[in-house]
Design an enzyme around this catalytic site. Sequence first.
Site, PDB file in Angstrom:
ATOM      1  N   LYS A 158       0.847  -1.197   0.000  1.00  0.00           N
ATOM      2  CA  LYS A 158       0.000   0.000   0.000  1.00  0.00           C
ATOM      3  C   LYS A 158       0.881   1.244   0.000  1.00  0.00           C
ATOM      4  CE  LYS A 158      -3.943   1.859   2.666  1.00  0.00           C
ATOM      5  NZ  LYS A 158      -4.796   1.634   3.868  1.00  0.00           N
ATOM      6  N   SER A 168      -9.743   1.652   2.929  1.00  0.00           N
ATOM      7  CA  SER A 168      -8.834   2.385   2.080  1.00  0.00           C
ATOM      8  C   SER A 168      -7.802   1.514   1.359  1.00  0.00           C
ATOM      9  CB  SER A 168      -8.106   3.440   2.897  1.00  0.00           C
ATOM     10  OG  SER A 168      -7.272   2.832   3.860  1.00  0.00           O
ATOM     11  N   SER A 175     -10.028  -0.797   7.085  1.00  0.00           N
ATOM     12  CA  SER A 175      -9.429  -0.583   5.762  1.00  0.00           C
ATOM     13  C   SER A 175      -8.726  -1.786   5.143  1.00  0.00           C
ATOM     14  CB  SER A 175      -8.448   0.592   5.804  1.00  0.00           C
ATOM     15  OG  SER A 175      -9.156   1.807   5.791  1.00  0.00           O
TER      16      SER A 175
END
Lengths: 514, 96
Positions: A79, A154, A178
């Site tokens: 990420k 996210s 997330s």
Amino acid sequence: MSLTELSAAELLQRLRSGEVSATDAAKACLDRIEQVNDRVNAIVRVDRAKVLEDAGKVDQKRAAGQPVGALAGLPVVVKDLLCTQGEPTTCGSRMLRDFSPPYDATAVAKLRSADGVILGKANLDEFAMGGSTESSIFGPTRNPWDTSRVAGGSSGGSAAAVAASLAPLAIGTDTGGSIRQPAGLCGITGLKPTYGRISRYGLIAFASSLDQIGPMAHSAEDCALLLEVLAGHDPRDATSVDRPVPQYRESLITPLKGLKLGVVKDHFGAGLDEEVAAAVERAIDVYRSLGAEIRDVALPHGRYGVATYYVIAPCEASSNLARYEGVHYGYRTDEGQLLAELDAERKQLLAAGDKRAAENLDTALVRMYRKSRSEGFGPEVKRRIMLGTYALSAGYYDAYYVKALKVRRLIRQDFDRAFEQVDLIVGPVTPSTAFKIGEKTNDPLAMYREDLYTVTANLAGIAGIAFPCGQSKAGLPIGVQLQSPPFQEETLLRAAHQFQMATDWHKRRPALEK
Amino acid sequence: MSLTRQDVEKVALLARLRLSTNELDALTEQLSKVVGYVEQLGELDTEGVAPMAHAVEVTNVFRDDAVQPSLPREQALASAPHHDDACFLVPAVLGD
């Protein structure tokens, strides 16, 4: 079967036997990214030459008979919220579009020292604030099962990368759901470990008391493999907990007979989509058939989770994001324009005879901060900074922030009591399947309610895992969530693995080619 | 509770943000809604409950007071939008 369709465990076996080289694996993933990434927008940056160089080094080590790490040759997507030394780390924000950190996050360093091959950086909601990966400067990530829908967020880029077979392993982060929510919406397995299990050093902070890094993959077994590498104490993160890291894969095969699973009635009330409820009920039946004992438990303060979270997380965010001021790194507004603008405003005020207002104008430095931040941050980040600043400001601090911290303790106490009666809690991950892109972008509260079933784990600091347990009639994945007391990841992973031995939902792949 | 536009402007200054007219309008409405939503916490009696600021309530994590290598100055400055050989540069702070 293409290499990219293998699970990490299967691929690792072939890498170990020499049937496949790290370079073969990296090439297969790079080619797959080239073919389909523009349809899902899961990965925001790939450095092909660097990936092949890293993979080549692992192959050389193996060829020379040197010892190799636990992930030797496995491609991993990270990420874009974790620092990678000398390589752009953007947080999906204009603020950090050109930022390359001078050091690696501990989790990234651990990946490298385990000989994992970092394939690229994954898309995310700006600064991890969101539940749909729509607020990134790189544009929305699309759900591989239906590209008109969100991948969740996210960590939507990480989830979509695994679901679309761009990489067998990904790293995500989970502040209020997330990792688990996008895992649920994309039909993969995602683990939010206990707070403190993995070092947050080099993870760009959103809400420091809630943020946690975790593994995302096709199966619980693959998550166990990655967690073994990532977990552990780090002197550079004082909140990382100093306790031994279990060999999570070893206990996966232990049967579930006698395991006590708690079900919270409130989780199946109004607001839960019927198809999701039915799939989760069927998952509970699978557990019953595996020998688990199902019991009702209550989490009476659970329904206050979202409200508590949307005080605490923005408060911490407003403080953490104060560091972006256009001085040390990140975006800065054009200085010449700024000075000219201030000058013009002053002249205008003086011409209008408002001497007081002219004197109260921002100084050049304050205006530089304000303009840089306003131009560098997107709408959701600004919204949360504003909310947090408001809740922490004089006169509101006790009413909002301290009140939320007290409710946070009540939420934790609910879990402590529930876990006196059961080993794990089972329930839905999200209220519904993946929603349409754009559907909730103008309604922050609707987006925040996506976190209903996930935020309480972050507030309490416990662990949770999401994995696929069904599909809607429209062909969208449905996830189930298990939650455990702190540091019971072994039980979580074992329970998810046993489910995956009895079902094949985790083996299904989207037909992205169409 | 609903926020006024003046409240939002004041918070924007505290947060070192500068909002456009459109942003001020949107945020006044949106923040009021969110604040209204979180006010449901007021229903709960939290008398005598200790605030929980952190999930792992560790305190006093010490390390040896030994000098460790730190980021070289050139590297620390390298990411700055405006710098010279030794310092981060900002617009003049003191008036003339």
